[in-house]
Motif scaffolding. Sequence first.
Motif: not given
Length: 492
Positions: A27-56
């Motif tokens: 939300s902070g990245a969106i608010w500051s403008g780093r992430f723009a409208p229409g940008d696509k976020l990583p899949s839940t699986r890919a982001l979970a693996q990158h951050l080493k947290i649960a997919r849920i």
Amino acid sequence: MNISVSHIFLSENAAISLQMRLRETISGAIWSGRFAPGDKLPSTRALAQHLKIARITVSAAYQELVADGYLVSAPRSGYLIAEASPSLRLAAEEKTQDDRLKVDWSQHLPGDYAAVAEKVKPANWRAYRYPFVYGQADQSLFPHDAWRDCARRALGKRDFDAAAGDFRDTDDPMLVKQIVMRSLPGRGVAARPEEVLVTLGAQNALWIVAHLLMAHRAQACAAIEEPGYPELREMLRRSGVKIAPIPVDREGMCVEEIPQAVQVVFITPSHHAPTGVNMSRARRRRLLELAEERDFLVVEDDYDYEMNYLKPPLPALKSIDSQDRVIYLGSFSKTLFPGLRLGYIAAADPLITEARGLRTLVTRHPPGITQRATAYFLALGHYNAHAARQRSEFKARWLILEKALTDAGLKVANKDSIGGASVWLELPEEIDSGALAEELKNDSVLIEPGARFFASETPPRNFARISYSVIPKDRIAQGVKLIADAIRRRQS
């Protein structure tokens, strides 16, 4: 554009859950403008693996952001930044102003209120190893599970109307009942529900009372303690009230020095702020005699009364008031946690009626959820149990501190106090406690310089308040040694 997983990280705020940390980052990245409208976020699986947290955890964070309008879920496309999501960039574009229309605020504002909020302790005081700071809560002593249960009850369906409604000028009847049945009787004070008003802490109560009693007087004069509570002094001064600082000695305020013209006396008889001195019985009786003879009122700020652990405390000043001249102020914030901002006024019907009307104009009423959660905390006995634990711990810390100060040759000015959470040090005359405090920060030690507590334009500089409410027992002696070493360096 596809947002890479490397552009998303967890905030370092370990005090909140992983899900909340992820949500905060996106939300902070969106608010500051780093992430723009229409940008696509990583899949839940890919982001979970990158951050080493649960997919849920990632899925739950995404779903919350969808619910809040930051994201949209597109079939077979994943999660996209919403076109209408909040953005600082969009807000800035909408706020283009002609320089000619900008306001010269110096012409409209007094420009000195910011100075009242002088930082007497760093915001990051927890980072200091020896925080002798006052007015903060020790998380290790707080009954988190009990408070969580009370907050859950306050938010439940059964209590929702009482906690979430707008009651204009009324208070939570459950909390008022607990104040009348538990808090006030413990101080020897009898009151009816209609004689109690809930406030946003003791400082808000002071403002309400001071405004009611003095704003309409052309030549208003108030007596305050010297040294005394700086915020009260500034509050009165900025209201145009003439201030009469009255010295405090080992028996409390020197009441015989109260001038004839005074209409209101503000006092902290149980634990004088900042010295911790307890007002003697004789002084209390004499103050009430003078109040009746000269027809002035007394505002009793009874903070920290629960922290009497060296001998039984005297009853509240209001408990011996037969003329209804004493206006009693209580607070839950000091015993529970400062962010609670909840206190109360107990006084005669006419004052409470007017105070209720004034509060309605300014804040309507304190948050219902806070009132109901605190009411449960009192009703279930958690408050008294917590206060008892604090007394036991503070007594242990005080005994360690007293020995350390004695061994270091430092003088305690309030040696006759019977508890509280701080001591008032009288340093050698040549020592400036403000300069000492700045030097001690280099040793990871925080103390509070005493000059700000004096009304005089040339206050004594050799006093300091040190508190033991949050510093661990095993660090007190070393912290005092560092203070003593710094004093010796400045004397050499």
